[in-house]
Design a protein around this motif. Structure first.
Motif, PDB file in Angstrom:
ATOM      1  N   PRO A   1      74.462  26.208 -75.017  1.00 42.45           N
ATOM      2  CA  PRO A   1      73.748  27.389 -74.503  1.00 42.45           C
ATOM      3  C   PRO A   1      74.571  28.660 -74.666  1.00 42.45           C
ATOM      4  O   PRO A   1      75.791  28.654 -74.480  1.00 42.45           O
ATOM      5  N   VAL A   2      73.890  29.746 -75.006  1.00 41.92           N
ATOM      6  CA  VAL A   2      74.534  31.062 -75.124  1.00 41.92           C
ATOM      7  C   VAL A   2      73.584  32.107 -74.556  1.00 41.92           C
ATOM      8  O   VAL A   2      72.374  31.895 -74.466  1.00 41.92           O
ATOM      9  N   ARG A   3      74.153  33.245 -74.160  1.00 38.54           N
ATOM     10  CA  ARG A   3      73.353  34.365 -73.694  1.00 38.54           C
ATOM     11  C   ARG A   3      72.973  35.252 -74.872  1.00 38.54           C
ATOM     12  O   ARG A   3      73.795  35.563 -75.734  1.00 38.54           O
ATOM     13  N   VAL A   4      71.699  35.658 -74.907  1.00 41.15           N
ATOM     14  CA  VAL A   4      71.235  36.569 -75.947  1.00 41.15           C
ATOM     15  C   VAL A   4      70.445  37.688 -75.282  1.00 41.15           C
ATOM     16  O   VAL A   4      69.846  37.508 -74.221  1.00 41.15           O
ATOM     17  N   ASP A   5      70.442  38.851 -75.902  1.00 39.45           N
ATOM     18  CA  ASP A   5      69.719  40.014 -75.386  1.00 39.45           C
ATOM     19  C   ASP A   5      70.105  40.292 -73.930  1.00 39.45           C
ATOM     20  O   ASP A   5      71.249  40.150 -73.544  1.00 39.45           O
TER      21      ASP A   5
ATOM     22  N   GLY B   1      70.219  38.876 -70.999  1.00 36.26           N
ATOM     23  CA  GLY B   1      70.296  37.730 -70.098  1.00 36.26           C
ATOM     24  C   GLY B   1      69.448  36.545 -70.483  1.00 36.26           C
ATOM     25  O   GLY B   1      69.481  35.527 -69.794  1.00 36.26           O
ATOM     26  N   SER B   2      68.677  36.610 -71.563  1.00 40.60           N
ATOM     27  CA  SER B   2      67.891  35.449 -71.973  1.00 40.60           C
ATOM     28  C   SER B   2      68.812  34.401 -72.598  1.00 40.60           C
ATOM     29  O   SER B   2      69.942  34.678 -72.971  1.00 40.60           O
ATOM     30  N   VAL B   3      68.293  33.183 -72.697  1.00 39.39           N
ATOM     31  CA  VAL B   3      69.105  32.049 -73.124  1.00 39.39           C
ATOM     32  C   VAL B   3      68.744  31.647 -74.545  1.00 39.39           C
ATOM     33  O   VAL B   3      67.571  31.639 -74.927  1.00 39.39           O
TER      34      VAL B   3
ATOM     35  N   ARG C   1      64.430  27.999 -72.457  1.00 38.52           N
ATOM     36  CA  ARG C   1      64.789  28.125 -71.041  1.00 38.52           C
ATOM     37  C   ARG C   1      66.168  27.540 -70.770  1.00 38.52           C
ATOM     38  O   ARG C   1      66.935  28.092 -69.997  1.00 38.52           O
ATOM     39  N   SER C   2      66.465  26.401 -71.393  1.00 36.16           N
ATOM     40  CA  SER C   2      67.787  25.799 -71.280  1.00 36.16           C
ATOM     41  C   SER C   2      67.900  24.702 -72.323  1.00 36.16           C
ATOM     42  O   SER C   2      66.888  24.131 -72.740  1.00 36.16           O
TER      43      SER C   2
END
Length: 294
Positions: A212-216, A218-220, A253-254
């Protein structure tokens, strides 16, 4: 004239419960391995079902029949996602359990029947929750969500649950935080039949290791850490370092939820992956494969 006493309602209920246990006791077996003890029940002649989590490691077991005789058994297949394990045992001659496929209702009285040293091990209680089909934390499809308010002993996990009619409704297992759950008859029949035919339950396979990484804002997203060769991801042109931001148009979502969705029905389906590669948006069409055997 002598007075005739009718049995009290409590005596009638108690007798009915004891009779129901007696009727199924021969088909419920104590199971032991080098590392664990559980209960199980005769599903078909020569085949016994028990809890996969109750016997998580060993491939061989001993079954103690009603009366105390011991017979050897081998694991024929296991599905951790639905907590169903199938044992092969030619020495079991007890009649198979007959399931009642009718739904359980909240508030209904139930009995959990396991076995210890060839004797019934019984717990009584109520259905505390009865809901629709759900997906387990490991991604298995369970046909109904049923929680039981009863005290299940460790050796009774994998035993049968009797409904208020005295009929078998499913298997008693431990869920999260030691809650007692019911694996319904429909789930057992479906999964055990697949284990009998194939030895395992097929699971979807992307051939990708994801992080998992953060993009934009706070989206995943799911970053591709490695790509199996050969594999579905490699065939779709996915590369190490790509970030999956959406699946069939739906945002990620995850990573655990993405992987849990790869159940048996996902094999052969086509997924449209929305990717970011070095900051550039692109798409890949990936055909879900079947996870290789361990």
């Amino acid at each position: 004239m002598s007075k005739v006493f009718s049995p009290s309602p409590l005596e009638v209920m108690s007798t009915s419960a004891a009779d129901a246990v007696s009727a199924v006791a021969a088909s419920v077996l104590a199971i032991q391995t080098r590392n664990a003890r559980a209960s199980g029940f005769v599903w078909r002649p020569g085949w016994v079902v028990t809890s996969e989590e109750g016997l998580p490691e060993d491939e061989e077991a001993e079954l103690q029949l009603s009366g105390g005789a011991m017979v050897a058994a081998k694991v024929a297949g296991r599905d951790p996602t639905t907590d169903v394990l199938l044992l092969r045992c030619d020495g079991v001659t007890a009649p198979p359990v007959v399931f009642d496929a009718g739904p359980l209702r909240a508030g209904e009285m139930v009995l959990a029947v396991g076995a210890r040293e060839g004797l019934p091990l019984v717990a009584g209680g109520l259905v505390s929750l009865a809901g629709p089909a759900w997906r387990s934390l490991r991604g298995g499809e369970i046909d109904a969500r049923v929680e039981l308010d009863l005290q299940l002993q460790l050796g009774a996990e994998g035993g049968i649950v009797l409904n208020a009619k005295g009929h078998a409704a499913g298997m008693a297992v431990f869920g999260p935080r030691r809650r007692v759950l019911l694996i319904p008859a429909a789930t057992i029949e479906r999964v055990a039949a697949q284990l009998l035919s194939h030895g395992r339950i097929p699971r979807g396979y992307l051939g990708l290791s994801l992080q998992p990484v953060r993009v934009d804002a706070g989206s995943v997203g799911a970053m591709v850490m490695s790509v199996a060769e050969p594999g579905p991801g490699a065939s779709a042109g996915v590369r190490q370092g790509d970030v999956i931001v959406a699946l069939n148009g739906q945002p990620i979502r995850s990573v655990p939820l993405l992987l849990r969705a790869l159940g048996p029905a996902s094999v052969g389906t086509v997924l449209v992956l929305s990717l970011r590669r070095a900051g550039e948006a692109m798409e890949a069409r990936l055909t879900v494969g079947e996870r290789p055997a361990d």
